[in-house]
Design a protein around this motif. Sequence first.
Motif, short mmCIF file in Angstrom:
data_model
loop_
_atom_site.label_atom_id
_atom_site.label_comp_id
_atom_site.label_asym_id
_atom_site.label_seq_id
_atom_site.Cartn_x
_atom_site.Cartn_y
_atom_site.Cartn_z
N TRP A 49 2.70 -11.46 6.88
CA TRP A 49 4.10 -11.84 6.67
C TRP A 49 4.30 -12.60 5.36
CZ3 TRP A 49 1.74 -11.61 11.40
CH2 TRP A 49 2.34 -10.78 12.36
N GLY A 50 3.27 -12.60 4.52
CA GLY A 50 3.39 -13.26 3.22
C GLY A 50 2.70 -14.60 3.20
N THR B 279 3.51 -5.48 3.69
CA THR B 279 2.73 -6.58 3.14
C THR B 279 2.32 -6.29 1.71
OG1 THR B 279 1.88 -7.09 5.32
CG2 THR B 279 0.65 -7.96 3.45
N ALA B 280 2.65 -7.19 0.82
CA ALA B 280 2.30 -7.01 -0.59
C ALA B 280 1.26 -8.04 -0.99
CB ALA B 280 3.54 -7.16 -1.47
N VAL C 204 -5.43 -15.93 -2.10
CA VAL C 204 -4.15 -15.24 -2.09
C VAL C 204 -4.31 -13.90 -1.37
CG1 VAL C 204 -3.24 -16.24 -4.24
CG2 VAL C 204 -4.65 -14.17 -4.33
N ASN C 205 -3.18 -13.34 -0.96
CA ASN C 205 -3.23 -11.96 -0.50
C ASN C 205 -3.67 -11.10 -1.67
OD1 ASN C 205 -2.50 -12.35 2.14
ND2 ASN C 205 -0.39 -11.63 1.92
N HIS C 206 -4.60 -10.20 -1.41
CA HIS C 206 -5.27 -9.50 -2.50
C HIS C 206 -5.58 -8.08 -2.05
CE1 HIS C 206 -7.44 -9.23 -6.20
NE2 HIS C 206 -8.66 -9.32 -5.70
N LEU D 61 0.83 -1.21 0.00
CA LEU D 61 0.00 0.00 0.00
C LEU D 61 0.86 1.26 0.00
CD1 LEU D 61 -2.83 -1.06 2.48
CD2 LEU D 61 -3.03 -0.69 0.02
N ASN D 62 1.98 1.22 0.70
CA ASN D 62 2.84 2.41 0.71
C ASN D 62 3.39 2.72 -0.67
OD1 ASN D 62 2.95 3.61 3.37
ND2 ASN D 62 3.88 1.70 4.08
#
Lengths: 297, 55
Positions: A186-187, B37-38, A127-129, A67-68
Amino acid sequence: MTNSMRPTFQPQGPSTNCVIDGKNLGWLSCTSYAMAMAIDAATFNVKTPSGCAVRRGTGDTVGGLTLNQVAYVADNVYGVKVDVRVGNNVVSPSYAATQAQAGRGLVLQGFSGAMNGTKFRSTGTGVNHAVYVNSVRGGTSGKPEEALVYDPAADGRTVSWGKADQGPSWWPWSLVLKFAAGLHPWGEGDPRVLGSGKFYVALMPDHEPHAHFKFGGVRTTPFPDRTRASETTVNVHASPTTSSATVVGKLSKGDLFTAYQKTTKGDLFHGSRVWYGDHNGTRWVHEARLNYKGGST
Amino acid sequence: MTEPTPTPAENELLRAKDAARQPPAHVAGSEHLPDDTANVAIDDDGSSPNHYEGD
């Protein structure tokens, strides 16, 4: 509230939707596509970058984005100030909800597996989204009933697991909470999840159109109304008056004047008392000096 | 000049904006969360994470 500005939906896929330096990054770029739609709404549809353009602005062509990273592009390339709340600076879901209820968009990270088993599913495995939450409606303060979600993976495609949702969609707020809580901070390789009570979120500026009505002004239709100066030089007045003493600026022919209000009680000019005012009611132009009134430009 | 009376919808929005002006409180338990976090690649059909073959 449901009358906020809305962006154009942008699908992130297929992978070739975003190619940078020969790399197919479409399916890696949900955070930049979500931010691109957020910029679209935050600027009242004036700045409409593609998700790939936002990704290009980060200079990062490897893996996913934070996000950054995309907030930096929003600020430095598109002039949109974003409040990023991650890590030890996260906010509670109820706080994020009150911001959305006040007209702010949210770029929210979470876990897409939350949508599996619902009509809002957009990915195969979880998934991370990231999604863009444009607005909310119903419910109570801090706890809305539904959210208008722009999921960049929800492109309506048909794949082996079924058919993806076609965004944007009104999600139950409970699903927004589940999505956010499932994030793996943390992924993907780490089993720990964020859990309830926290949002990894970028809070956008207020995109709820409103105006400070003055001089008998009422809302324009559309609201706001993007008009253009019709003469070589057009005076802008501090009030709907023809006096040279109230001139506070000039427009050149074709310049944009975004009107939020109009009054029929201004000084008579060319047989009309209709003047158009800006957001604050401190800049006014007579209708005879504007083109494209009542439509989009 | 006076401003016109707000509509009920405008009043609702004004109340929401007032409520939203409160600063966010610190969220307990967030002290050690990472900032970076990505998102990850969407692996639609169980194929390789960087190669989508679903459409």
